[in-house]
Design a protein around this motif. Structure first.
Motif, PDB file in Angstrom:
ATOM      1  N   LEU A   1      41.590   1.144   4.554  1.00  0.00           N
ATOM      2  CA  LEU A   1      42.563   2.240   4.412  1.00  0.00           C
ATOM      3  C   LEU A   1      41.952   3.321   3.520  1.00  0.00           C
ATOM      4  O   LEU A   1      41.163   3.019   2.623  1.00  0.00           O
ATOM      5  CB  LEU A   1      43.852   1.715   3.793  1.00  0.00           C
ATOM      6  N   PRO A   2      42.294   4.581   3.761  1.00  0.00           N
ATOM      7  CA  PRO A   2      41.733   5.666   2.940  1.00  0.00           C
ATOM      8  C   PRO A   2      42.080   5.476   1.467  1.00  0.00           C
ATOM      9  O   PRO A   2      43.150   4.980   1.134  1.00  0.00           O
ATOM     10  CB  PRO A   2      42.405   6.920   3.494  1.00  0.00           C
ATOM     11  N   ALA A   3      41.156   5.865   0.632  1.00  0.00           N
ATOM     12  CA  ALA A   3      41.385   5.758  -0.810  1.00  0.00           C
ATOM     13  C   ALA A   3      42.416   6.792  -1.243  1.00  0.00           C
ATOM     14  O   ALA A   3      42.450   7.901  -0.714  1.00  0.00           O
ATOM     15  CB  ALA A   3      40.078   5.982  -1.544  1.00  0.00           C
ATOM     16  N   GLU A   4      43.236   6.406  -2.218  1.00  0.00           N
ATOM     17  CA  GLU A   4      44.254   7.341  -2.723  1.00  0.00           C
ATOM     18  C   GLU A   4      43.785   7.929  -4.050  1.00  0.00           C
ATOM     19  O   GLU A   4      43.085   7.256  -4.808  1.00  0.00           O
ATOM     20  CB  GLU A   4      45.579   6.611  -2.951  1.00  0.00           C
TER      21      GLU A   4
ATOM     22  N   ILE B   1      41.734  10.324  -4.857  1.00  0.00           N
ATOM     23  CA  ILE B   1      40.399  10.885  -5.067  1.00  0.00           C
ATOM     24  C   ILE B   1      40.391  12.358  -4.643  1.00  0.00           C
ATOM     25  O   ILE B   1      39.936  13.237  -5.365  1.00  0.00           O
ATOM     26  CB  ILE B   1      39.341  10.098  -4.268  1.00  0.00           C
ATOM     27  N   ASN B   2      40.943  12.595  -3.484  1.00  0.00           N
ATOM     28  CA  ASN B   2      40.888  13.955  -2.930  1.00  0.00           C
ATOM     29  C   ASN B   2      42.082  14.818  -3.316  1.00  0.00           C
ATOM     30  O   ASN B   2      42.111  16.005  -3.022  1.00  0.00           O
ATOM     31  CB  ASN B   2      40.797  13.877  -1.407  1.00  0.00           C
ATOM     32  N   SER B   3      43.082  14.197  -3.902  1.00  0.00           N
ATOM     33  CA  SER B   3      44.226  14.985  -4.364  1.00  0.00           C
ATOM     34  C   SER B   3      44.695  14.359  -5.655  1.00  0.00           C
ATOM     35  O   SER B   3      44.351  13.220  -5.944  1.00  0.00           O
ATOM     36  CB  SER B   3      45.343  14.963  -3.321  1.00  0.00           C
ATOM     37  N   SER B   4      45.449  15.109  -6.439  1.00  0.00           N
ATOM     38  CA  SER B   4      45.887  14.541  -7.715  1.00  0.00           C
ATOM     39  C   SER B   4      47.396  14.424  -7.757  1.00  0.00           C
ATOM     40  O   SER B   4      48.112  15.170  -7.092  1.00  0.00           O
ATOM     41  CB  SER B   4      45.380  15.391  -8.877  1.00  0.00           C
TER      42      SER B   4
ATOM     43  N   GLU C   1      49.137  14.901 -10.407  1.00  0.00           N
ATOM     44  CA  GLU C   1      49.681  15.710 -11.504  1.00  0.00           C
ATOM     45  C   GLU C   1      50.811  16.599 -11.011  1.00  0.00           C
ATOM     46  O   GLU C   1      50.727  17.177  -9.916  1.00  0.00           O
ATOM     47  CB  GLU C   1      48.560  16.576 -12.079  1.00  0.00           C
ATOM     48  N   ASN C   2      51.869  16.710 -11.816  1.00  0.00           N
ATOM     49  CA  ASN C   2      53.012  17.536 -11.429  1.00  0.00           C
ATOM     50  C   ASN C   2      52.586  19.000 -11.295  1.00  0.00           C
ATOM     51  O   ASN C   2      52.058  19.581 -12.249  1.00  0.00           O
ATOM     52  CB  ASN C   2      54.103  17.403 -12.499  1.00  0.00           C
ATOM     53  N   PRO C   3      52.785  19.596 -10.108  1.00  0.00           N
ATOM     54  CA  PRO C   3      52.330  20.986  -9.925  1.00  0.00           C
ATOM     55  C   PRO C   3      53.056  21.983 -10.832  1.00  0.00           C
ATOM     56  O   PRO C   3      52.550  23.081 -11.071  1.00  0.00           O
ATOM     57  CB  PRO C   3      52.622  21.265  -8.446  1.00  0.00           C
TER      58      PRO C   3
ATOM     59  N   GLU D   1      50.895  22.853 -13.743  1.00  0.00           N
ATOM     60  CA  GLU D   1      49.874  23.843 -13.383  1.00  0.00           C
ATOM     61  C   GLU D   1      50.495  25.235 -13.315  1.00  0.00           C
ATOM     62  O   GLU D   1      49.941  26.214 -13.818  1.00  0.00           O
ATOM     63  CB  GLU D   1      49.251  23.465 -12.038  1.00  0.00           C
TER      64      GLU D   1
END
Lengths: 290, 163
Positions: free
Chosen positions: A7-10, A12-15, A17-19, A22
């Motif tokens: 299964l794809p890793a969770e 890594i490519n997105s975070s 963190e609460n937008p 930001e």
């Protein structure tokens, strides 16, 4: 080769963190940057404008269509002449730039306003003149507008406008058509307005000095702000800072208060008898055109 | 007054964009994770050649494509991010969802046609700009292989030298 399917890793490519965090940082940083930039440029323009020799302003004004035009009827020309006379008397008290030639214009329009602009021009509208009850109140408006000319606020506004226009257009084009550009531009504009309020306060102060020197009392200022409070819109003014922030002039109530403070600081009287309006201006009060 | 209306409208759009966008994203991720387990038996790889080069294979193109839109909130935050630089986190989730969804659709296409192995999987992406909000298309394609064990149809994949 052994093939597996995982299964794809969770994460890594997105975070996760609460937008909103930001957003808070970016908005704070963006606004701070725009305020700082606009503030600095405004301050620079305001500092520079009175130091640029007046002849350059006059040259620029000569290339624009004149604001203070001569009215095309007899009454208008008589009113203009009386306004010019009051302006010349007050100007003697105000140390205007020596090369400045005052030109007072009159417009037969219902707008309740008067404005000063490039090249020593002041324009009065009939709507304002019909609401004033004495020469003293008129002299307060006049000396206020002359103070704008004295401090070269028109060229300051022009220089500031051009510089800020450049900054904001860079921000907007950088962000394309996105909403972020609009928000930052509006924030920049709010900074602009606060500068205008400071200029109005300076102009009021210089106007009070001239009024006091010429008339011996500052009753005209009190009359003027009383009239302004009775205008439509004057009553609706609330004393909240939020409302004041979006206006270019200080609220009338705060101007009334500063007149009272000025009077007590300078030992100026406010209750002397007023001078009547000159005849042509007084006759406008009978005219009730829309 | 007009300024206040504009500001109110902007804040409303931002709030709607944030909440609607968050709900949509959460549901999409849940659906993606669920289907990724469902399609675990369809294998997809970036390798260029079949792992089993002996068996004859039937090969055909399979693909999955998805168009996904940003929301007002994401676009606004990304717009500000353009000023300062750095990770555009709000778009990272958007792109990740789009790629995983395209892959799932590719696997669906493969399974629909009876394949359990896809090789040479590649991604293409296109930006579709619609005014203030960005949309992206992600296109995944690959070669599906079905081993063909029927001896009658079988023939050597390359000429065999006569004994």
């Amino acid at each position: 080769m052994k093939l597996e399917n995982r299964l794809p890793a969770e994460g890594i490519n997105s975070s996760d963190e609460n937008p909103l965090k930001e957003l808070a940082w970016l908005v704070a940083g963006g606004l701070a940057a725009v305020f700082l930039l606009v503030f600095t440029v405004s301050l620079a323009a305001q500092w520079l404008a009175p130091r640029i020799p007046y002849k350059y302003e006059a040259k620029l004004a000569a290339t624009l269509p004149p604001f203070a035009t001569t009215p095309d009827n007899e009454v208008g020309r008589a009113v203009q002449k009386e306004l010019q006379g009051i302006a010349d008397r007050l100007a003697a008290q105000m140390q205007l730039p020596s090369e400045m030639v005052l030109r007072i214009g009159y417009r037969d329009e219902a707008t309740v306003n008067a404005f000063a602009t490039l090249g020593g021009q002041v324009v009065f509208f009939r709507g304002l003149l019909t609401r004033l009850e004495s020469e003293d109140a008129l002299a307060m408006v006049m000396s206020h507008e002359l103070a704008h000319l004295k401090y070269r606020h028109a060229s300051a506004a022009l220089g500031r406008g051009v510089a800020i226009g450049v900054i904001l257009s860079v921000i907007s084009s950088d962000l394309g058509s996105s909403a972020a550009g609009n928000v930052l531009s509006t924030a920049g504009l709010a900074t602009l307005l606060s500068f205008n309020r400071d200029q109005e306060r300076d102009a009021d102060d210089a106007a009070l000095h001239a009024l006091h020197a010429e008339y011996g009392h500052i009753g005209g200022a009190v009359d003027l702000f009383n009239v302004m409070q009775t205008l439509p819109g004057g009553k609706r003014e609330s004393s909240s800072a939020a409302v004041e922030l979006l206006r270019t002039h200080p609220l009338t109530q705060s101007r009334v208060n500063s007149v009272a403070i000025w009077a007590s600081n300078n030992g100026a009287a406010t209750d002397w008898p007023r001078r009547p309006l000159p005849p042509a201006i007084a006759s406008l009060r009978g005219v009730n055109k829309p | 007054m007009l300024d206040l209306i504009e500001l109110g409208l902007f804040v409303t759009l931002l709030v709607v964009g944030f909440f609607a966008g968050s709900i949509v994203e959460k549901r999409h991720y849940a659906s993606i994770r669920k289907r990724e387990r469902e399609y675990a038996d369809v294998l997809a790889y970036a390798v260029r050649f079949p792992p089993d080069r002996v068996t004859r294979q039937r090969a055909f193109l399979v693909h999955g494509t998805v168009v996904i839109s940003s929301d007002y909130f994401k676009t606004f935050v990304a717009g500000l991010r353009n000023l300062f630089g750095g990770r555009v986190r709000t778009y990272e989730t958007l792109m990740e969802r789009a790629r995983r969804e395209a892959m799932l659709r590719l696997k669906h296409d493969a399974r629909r046609q009876g394949a359990k192995l896809v090789i040479c999987v590649r991604f293409e992406t296109t930006t579709i700009s619609t005014g203030w909000a960005a949309s992206i298309e992600v296109f995944a394609f690959g070669t599906a292989l079905i081993p063909d064990h029927d001896p009658a149809l079988s023939f050597p994949s390359r000429p065999v030298a006569a004994a």
